[in-house]
Design a protein around this motif. Structure first.
Motif, short mmCIF file in Angstrom:
data_model
loop_
_atom_site.label_atom_id
_atom_site.label_comp_id
_atom_site.label_asym_id
_atom_site.label_seq_id
_atom_site.Cartn_x
_atom_site.Cartn_y
_atom_site.Cartn_z
N LEU A 136 -39.15 14.99 20.79
CA LEU A 136 -37.69 14.09 20.45
C LEU A 136 -36.82 15.33 19.78
CD1 LEU A 136 -36.45 11.54 20.52
CD2 LEU A 136 -37.88 11.11 18.30
N GLY A 137 -37.20 16.24 19.04
CA GLY A 137 -36.51 17.37 18.50
C GLY A 137 -35.98 17.91 19.57
N ILE A 138 -36.63 18.29 20.48
CA ILE A 138 -35.86 19.24 21.55
C ILE A 138 -34.89 18.47 22.26
CG2 ILE A 138 -36.41 20.50 23.88
CD1 ILE A 138 -39.18 21.29 22.28
N ALA A 139 -35.21 17.11 22.61
CA ALA A 139 -34.37 16.31 23.36
C ALA A 139 -33.12 16.27 22.54
CB ALA A 139 -35.05 14.91 23.80
N GLN A 140 -33.21 15.95 21.45
CA GLN A 140 -32.16 16.03 20.61
C GLN A 140 -31.09 17.01 20.44
OE1 GLN A 140 -30.52 13.24 19.05
NE2 GLN A 140 -29.05 14.62 18.38
N SER A 141 -31.73 18.26 20.26
CA SER A 141 -31.22 19.51 20.33
C SER A 141 -30.41 19.74 21.66
CB SER A 141 -31.93 20.76 20.14
OG SER A 141 -32.77 20.67 19.23
N LEU A 142 -30.82 19.22 22.75
CA LEU A 142 -30.36 19.36 24.08
C LEU A 142 -29.13 18.37 24.22
CD1 LEU A 142 -33.51 19.54 26.58
CD2 LEU A 142 -32.17 21.56 25.64
N ILE A 143 -29.18 17.25 23.75
CA ILE A 143 -28.13 16.09 23.61
C ILE A 143 -27.00 16.63 22.80
CG2 ILE A 143 -27.54 13.80 22.92
CD1 ILE A 143 -28.77 13.91 25.73
N HIS A 144 -27.55 16.92 21.46
CA HIS A 144 -26.46 17.57 20.69
C HIS A 144 -25.56 18.76 21.23
CE1 HIS A 144 -24.41 19.23 17.05
NE2 HIS A 144 -25.05 20.26 17.34
N ASN A 145 -26.12 19.76 22.01
CA ASN A 145 -25.62 20.86 22.73
C ASN A 145 -24.66 20.30 23.57
OD1 ASN A 145 -25.58 23.63 23.04
ND2 ASN A 145 -25.89 23.43 25.03
N LEU A 146 -25.02 19.11 24.43
CA LEU A 146 -23.92 18.56 25.46
C LEU A 146 -22.78 18.09 24.68
CD1 LEU A 146 -26.41 16.58 27.63
CD2 LEU A 146 -25.43 18.67 28.05
N LEU A 147 -22.90 17.67 23.58
CA LEU A 147 -21.86 17.08 22.60
C LEU A 147 -21.04 18.04 22.05
CD1 LEU A 147 -23.60 13.73 21.79
CD2 LEU A 147 -22.18 13.93 23.69
#
Length: 175
Positions: A136-147
């Motif tokens: 979940l932390g990795i996924a959140q980092s990936l989404i944050h990077n997109l935004l």
């Protein structure tokens, strides 16, 4: 044939969400873009949000689970990061323009499948929560990077994710 029809609908959805956002995308427009009858949509999905979830889930299944026996796991992480970057506008619109589908959790589910596949069987049950939170932390980092306005390179993110997973696997192995 059913899968091909679903993929056509998903491609139509992705095209429209990328340009208009999901709020301004109708089932009629999706089906027109896909070249299919509107009624066919309801043979497979209840609404456009269910199609959105299916589309993201299917893409990530192809990227992660279908490659578990063919690629080394760091390459799969790299592919996930590349997928998100290559279709940045679609994922950004999917996150920003709707709240019915938790895109971060969908990504985390597939990452957790990968990490679970890497972990010894006896460790998985006792570490399921840790694996989920890591993913979940990795996924959140990936989404944050997109935004973000100044995103990091996807290969840099993949390297950080691989390092985090390696560290976790070492901790789990030590017990």
């Amino acid at each position: 044939m059913a899968y091909i029809t679903q993929r056509k609908m998903a491609q139509g959805l992705q095209q429209l969400v990328t340009t208009k956002g999901i709020d301004h995308t109708s089932v009629t427009a999706i089906m027109d873009t896909a070249g299919l009858r509107r009624q066919t949509f309801y043979d497979y999905f209840q609404d456009k949000y269910e199609l959105l979830a299916w589309s993201i889930d299917d893409t990530l299944s192809e990227t992660v689970e279908h490659n578990l026996n063919y690629l080394k796991w760091p390459a799969i992480i790299n592919l996930v990061c590349y997928e998100l970057e290559a279709h940045r506008q679609f994922y950004v619109a999917s996150v920003k323009t709707q709240h019915e589908i938790d895109v971060t959790a969908l990504i985390a589910n597939h990452l957790a499948e990968l990490v679970t596949h890497l972990s010894p069987t006896d460790v998985v049950a006792s570490a399921a929560t840790l694996i989920w939170l890591l993913c979940l932390g990795i996924a959140q980092s990936l989404i944050h990077n997109l935004l973000t306005n100044h995103p990091r390179d996807y290969e840099e993110l993949a390297t950080a994710a691989v390092t985090a997973i390696q560290m976790t696997l070492k901790m789990l192995a030590k017990g």
